[in-house]
Design a protein around this motif. Sequence first.
Motif, PDB file in Angstrom:
ATOM      1  N   LEU A 231      45.313  45.931  43.137  1.00  0.00           N
ATOM      2  CA  LEU A 231      46.691  45.438  43.243  1.00  0.00           C
ATOM      3  C   LEU A 231      46.951  44.773  44.593  1.00  0.00           C
ATOM      4  O   LEU A 231      47.681  43.783  44.684  1.00  0.00           O
ATOM      5  N   ILE A 232      46.341  45.321  45.657  1.00  0.00           N
ATOM      6  CA  ILE A 232      46.495  44.725  46.994  1.00  0.00           C
ATOM      7  C   ILE A 232      45.918  43.315  47.004  1.00  0.00           C
ATOM      8  O   ILE A 232      46.532  42.380  47.531  1.00  0.00           O
ATOM      9  N   TYR A 233      44.736  43.161  46.388  1.00  0.00           N
ATOM     10  CA  TYR A 233      44.113  41.836  46.345  1.00  0.00           C
ATOM     11  C   TYR A 233      44.927  40.880  45.467  1.00  0.00           C
ATOM     12  O   TYR A 233      45.057  39.692  45.782  1.00  0.00           O
ATOM     13  N   MET A 234      45.478  41.394  44.368  1.00  0.00           N
ATOM     14  CA  MET A 234      46.302  40.551  43.496  1.00  0.00           C
ATOM     15  C   MET A 234      47.558  40.086  44.225  1.00  0.00           C
ATOM     16  O   MET A 234      48.014  38.952  44.040  1.00  0.00           O
ATOM     17  N   PRO A 239      43.141  36.162  41.627  1.00  0.00           N
ATOM     18  CA  PRO A 239      43.278  36.383  40.183  1.00  0.00           C
ATOM     19  C   PRO A 239      42.923  37.817  39.789  1.00  0.00           C
ATOM     20  O   PRO A 239      42.069  38.447  40.411  1.00  0.00           O
ATOM     21  N   GLU A 240      43.576  38.325  38.748  1.00  0.00           N
ATOM     22  CA  GLU A 240      43.430  39.727  38.361  1.00  0.00           C
ATOM     23  C   GLU A 240      41.982  40.122  38.089  1.00  0.00           C
ATOM     24  O   GLU A 240      41.511  41.160  38.557  1.00  0.00           O
ATOM     25  N   ASP A 241      41.256  39.304  37.312  1.00  0.00           N
ATOM     26  CA  ASP A 241      39.865  39.639  36.978  1.00  0.00           C
ATOM     27  C   ASP A 241      39.002  39.724  38.234  1.00  0.00           C
ATOM     28  O   ASP A 241      38.187  40.640  38.393  1.00  0.00           O
ATOM     29  N   GLN A 242      39.202  38.755  39.146  1.00  0.00           N
ATOM     30  CA  GLN A 242      38.429  38.749  40.393  1.00  0.00           C
ATOM     31  C   GLN A 242      38.821  39.927  41.275  1.00  0.00           C
ATOM     32  O   GLN A 242      37.963  40.553  41.900  1.00  0.00           O
ATOM     33  N   ALA A 243      40.104  40.262  41.317  1.00  0.00           N
ATOM     34  CA  ALA A 243      40.577  41.390  42.126  1.00  0.00           C
ATOM     35  C   ALA A 243      39.985  42.694  41.619  1.00  0.00           C
ATOM     36  O   ALA A 243      39.532  43.545  42.403  1.00  0.00           O
ATOM     37  N   ASN A 244      39.973  42.869  40.294  1.00  0.00           N
ATOM     38  CA  ASN A 244      39.386  44.089  39.703  1.00  0.00           C
ATOM     39  C   ASN A 244      37.896  44.177  39.992  1.00  0.00           C
ATOM     40  O   ASN A 244      37.364  45.260  40.284  1.00  0.00           O
ATOM     41  N   SER A 245      37.220  43.038  39.926  1.00  0.00           N
ATOM     42  CA  SER A 245      35.781  43.002  40.192  1.00  0.00           C
ATOM     43  C   SER A 245      35.487  43.353  41.647  1.00  0.00           C
ATOM     44  O   SER A 245      34.558  44.119  41.939  1.00  0.00           O
TER      45      SER A 245
END
Length: 364
Positions: A231-234, A239-245
């Motif tokens: 969530l911090i990266y988002m 982008p959500e997929d990249q942040a989760n990765s």
Amino acid sequence: MKNKSIQTEIDACYLYRKLSENEPDKAVADVFRRMSEIEQSHAEAFARKINLPVENLIKPSWRAKTLNLIGKIISYDYVLGAMMDTEKSLSNAIIKTKEKNKQTITGAETNHVKILWSIVENDRNISGSQHARFEKKHRSVGGNAIRAAVLGGNDGLLSVFSLVMGVAGATGGNQGVLLAGIAGLLAGAMSMALGEWISVKSSQELYENQMAIEMEELETNPEGEEKELALIYMAKGIPEDQANSMAREIMKDKTHAHEVLVKEELGINAEELEGSAFEAAFYSFLMFTIGGIIPVVPFIFTTGTTAIAASVILSTVGLFLIGAAITLFTGKNFWYSGARQIVFGLIAAAITFGIGKIIGVAIT
């Protein structure tokens, strides 16, 4: 004002060039060199705007040369710190002026502060370790340490000078002034040192406690911490997929994950906890003592009106030098800043001298 703008750019060009010449890391030195070229182009643009021949551009000021001397003697990290502080101040001044005039804030006002980072982040020739080292240099005490030294000396001089003049007003400058001056000097220096020690130590203990809690959360609920990190990266626009990765990859190493969470979630740099509270206290004590001893010295050798006059003269010189030294950070006029410091210092001393005189007469 236009000439001052040119001088600011010339000084920055000069100092970035000196940083480049004294930087052992070639990649980081190249960053400084390119920054110097950018500042040179700014100076030339200002010069053309007022029809000033480029070859007649102003030479580096005494301030820039003094900062370079500090770099030679102590460390060029101090120079970079002072420069960045100055550029932040200039950026804030521009923003306040635009707000006052109801002009649009475009974001370009802080370009001088941001540009170093954009160059480093976009330069593929700089490795991750070099980038980290560059960032560490930027976060170093730098100009803050020099500022603390100057302000510590200023506190010592002003407080002890006022105390000495107050006692001198009450006693006519007899031997009691020396005793009071030394007592005030020691009390003030020890108070400053203790206050600095408590400040640094309290901050360290607070951060250490927060870091311990973060580690406990990481061990008991790693899934939740991974979601928080994503969530911090988002929130930063990733982008959500990249942040989760990215979050998932970081969480594979618990030690590294803790370091990232501490920095991203708590805003704490672990390196900031390495500062010594005792070292901070020592330098605070030392600088207060150096400033405070100036008005006391004459009373060691003589008394009466002679000692009072000598104390005022020495303190006036000290106040001017401190005011001039402050311009290393503010970029203000040397003479104006020094004179202003003298006026404020002498007013404070005159008030305490007058009060002391009234009390002395009343007691007599």
